[in-house]
Motif scaffolding. Sequence first.
Motif, PDB file in Angstrom:
ATOM      1  N   SER A 149       0.853  -1.187   0.000  1.00 34.56           N
ATOM      2  CA  SER A 149       0.000   0.000   0.000  1.00 34.56           C
ATOM      3  C   SER A 149       0.886   1.233   0.000  1.00 34.56           C
ATOM      4  CB  SER A 149      -0.927   0.019   1.227  1.00 34.56           C
ATOM      5  OG  SER A 149      -1.770   1.161   1.184  1.00 34.56           O
ATOM      6  N   ILE A 169      -4.845   2.177   3.285  1.00 34.19           N
ATOM      7  CA  ILE A 169      -3.899   1.226   3.881  1.00 34.19           C
ATOM      8  C   ILE A 169      -4.622  -0.020   4.366  1.00 34.19           C
ATOM      9  CG2 ILE A 169      -2.297   0.887   5.800  1.00 34.19           C
ATOM     10  CD1 ILE A 169      -1.496   3.808   5.535  1.00 34.19           C
ATOM     11  N   LEU A 209       4.617  -0.778   3.221  1.00 27.74           N
ATOM     12  CA  LEU A 209       3.976   0.532   3.152  1.00 27.74           C
ATOM     13  C   LEU A 209       4.957   1.559   2.589  1.00 27.74           C
ATOM     14  CD1 LEU A 209       2.173   0.625   6.639  1.00 27.74           C
ATOM     15  CD2 LEU A 209       1.329  -0.290   4.461  1.00 27.74           C
TER      16      LEU A 209
END
Length: 406
Positions: A149, A169, A209
Amino acid sequence: MSCAWSIQPERFSSLRTILSRRPVRTRTGERQSTQPPVQPLPPSKPPVQSLPPSEPPVQQRPSVQPQPLQPPIQKLLSSQPSIEPWKPIYPDYAVGIQEQKKEVTKLLDMERESQLSLAVVIYGVGGIGKTTLATAVIADLDLTQYNYSGVEIHADRSRNDIRSFQRQILKDAFPAYTYGRNLMFTNSAEGRDHLTSAFQAQGNKPVFLFIDNALREEDLQELFPERLAGLPKRSRIVLTTRNLGVTDMLEYAGLERRDYPVGTLPDQDALKILFKEDNIRGRENMQKVLKISDGIPLVLEIVGARLRKQNYMVERCTQIFEALESREDVKEENLCQRIVTSVYNELVPSTQEAFLDICCFFANWNRSDLEYIVGAEDVTLLLEAALMKTSSKDELIVQNIIRAKG
């Protein structure tokens, strides 16, 4: 002599029939019918019901112990093969980042056996190529075993919706947790609670991330829970920022952290940006330009575009070099902003409007779509001015510091 009227037998019989049907009054004054009494109908018999067809005897099935139900999404994820998630496209326009990419990849240490999660912070001045470097690193990684993400934080805080970042997310990195859940929370605190619960959910894959352009510490504090150590094992975070101090919350959150400063380009790579073609006269006169540009890729790209347009005649680029030469005691970020402002002021009004529309609404869109929306001529002029560039998939890429100007 015959009688005047004679009784006809058939008429007499009919008269007698009529008189016989008249009720006879008895002495008591009651009328008595001469018709025979009506006999009551016999009681009706119930209809005969057909017997149902004979059914075979029910066979007793052996008792089976009930099995615990498995959530559908968990069953789906466990039955499907591992597929690499979507990730950024490699920036093939980048120059001089190969060694830097190897160093950042080494810091991520994707192959280590340790189950600990860590974060790599890429920092440097505006226009130095932090996002380009991070994108190149992520594009070359094998993320088959990860849920990816990425979010980009805008320089203008009024345009940031932390809740939308949290929802993105959650959906990308924790699909098993978000399945069937309502993620329309009213504030970022509820989003952090959801993230904390998602961290603790069983069966999560490691997450990767990418947080781009973190400019304020309060943005990260609103985005993430206080404890990031609860992330799934072997998770990774890549974060880009201009100010290393805004990422101190990563240490407070209990996450292992590694920092990487992005340096300026050496002269050899800087010349590759200034001169797209070889054998261009005037290379020997570019030392002053290299010194003033200080190896910042964005400045080199804009200056190189202006020089190519003027056939590499420095005397025709007075306005842009005035902005460069007035950089005494000026930070590099302000230098980039001055360069962008100088180029923007030289655009015609229609191209200026197209530039603002792309920065605000259409960044990273397909070039053909943008040419249809804002005009092909304006898009071409912006590309020639190096205010944006195209990717390998013909998407228009606008750097964060340029988009902040828009």
